[in-house]
Design an enzyme around this catalytic site. Sequence first.
Site: not given
Ligand code: TXE
Length: 480
Positions: A177, A252, A286, A382
Amino acid sequence: MSERQFFGHVIDGEEVPSTDGATFEVWNPWTREVWAEAAEGSAADADRAVASARRAFDEGPWPRMARAERAAAMRRLADLMEERADDLAWLDTTNMAKPFAQAQHDVARSVWNFRFFADHQRDHTGEVYPMDSGHHTYSEYGPAGVVAAISPWNFPLMMATWKVAPAIAWGNTCIIKPSEDTPASVTLLGRLAAEAGLPPGVLNVLNGHGSPAGSSLTADDRVDRVTFTGSSATGRAVMASASSHLAPVSLELGGKGANIVFEDADLDNAVHWAVEAIFRNSGQICLAGSRLFVASGIYDEFMDRFVAAAEALTIGDPFDPATKFSSLASRKHFDKVSSYVDSVPLDGGKVLTGGVDDEGRWLVRPTIVTDLPVTAPAYCEEIFGPVCVVNRFEDEGEVVALANDTRFGLNAMLFTENLSRAHRVASQLRAGTVWVNCFFIRDLRTPFGGVGDSGVGREGGNFSREFFTEPKAVVMQIRR
Ligand code: TXE
């Protein structure tokens, strides 16, 4: 205006719309226009995708295939990706404003993910344990089952393939996904998997939001492994959900990487990597070097050069070959990063260069901040954007304590020409990866992951094998 593209789910080898026909808009953050629509996955769509992966695992050829045959199928997919490399890169650049050359680089790494893990499983060895009792035990690594992979938007194709490639290499079937912000390139990957002849159900793509699409996958007890990259908050929710059916998770999560420049560093090299570490991909990494610690003795000289290098980055249209730096990936993310930049003066910090764009674009210019207290949100949370907070330090002990003073622990960098210091400090830093005199260099055999709020588990090489397989001990009696 040209017609909008459509990105469906890829389930059982076919691209399909959502059961209820729902869609969501896909934005181009540079033009700030909607350019595509994607299928909005519901619980029913997640159910279809898991059922397909389950069937392909329980009844299909993939887990039973000869290792070399599976590797050959993955290599065919890698070849197709290479043929379509510019299309894949075009989708990532359009979808999140990553400069095109960087998107091409990501595609090359994605192709390599498939080739590497295909060969890694084909050529792997197990262990034999000779026993004094007249027996020996050997290990066997069988596939775990159905893998749910949830990926973010900052490296849309690369992060997805980093999960999918080892998962399917080891004989599992999967559902990926992608982030709702970047569905495009991963959907094309799903189409290419069908074209490469991967059996239906081995690589399913489910588009949609975290909830219900992502959360339906993690809660499904037909799923045997959950691998996730995203925020620490969502990582907690994913782990809680997977724990309801005891599916192991690999998480991660975020980071707040320390970048330490010692007095004896090669300054040209340190400045080059300091810029890459926080401004590449507009800081949406990240692993970003978002906390920079500079030794007092070289502070002024380093900062003059660092600020000049940040200001020299060409900002603009991500498709312009001259562009090194472009917009943030979405309006929502722009609002988040801007609010951190706005908080800097209120918390006593100084913005040396950069700041929020004043032309209405979703852009924050390469930003360098000093004088922030270590308790300020912009210092310790972050930001995931092009904002570097800088501190000076006097000695090694002090800087190790400063670097480790964080909930995160994904990575750190240090720059020094003193060999003993490099080893000494590297071993004291609480982080999953430490780069010495470099950044972002990865060999897929090595462990990758973080400590603390940066994650759970490691992936890469045999670490991926541990996660995506069920190791078995076979105990043999030897008659004498
Ligand atoms: O992250 P989410 P978002 C951090 C970064 C960013 C913040 C928010 O600080 O500003 O996270 O980003 C899916 N069950 N990183 O809102 O919510 C979602 O659809 C299952 C760091 O994008 O963590 C997407 O596919 N899945 C990072 C994925 O999770 C769920 C990279 C990431 O979304 C879900 C990205 C749920 N309940 C953001 N809720 C890194 N480590 O590199 C959301 N998702």
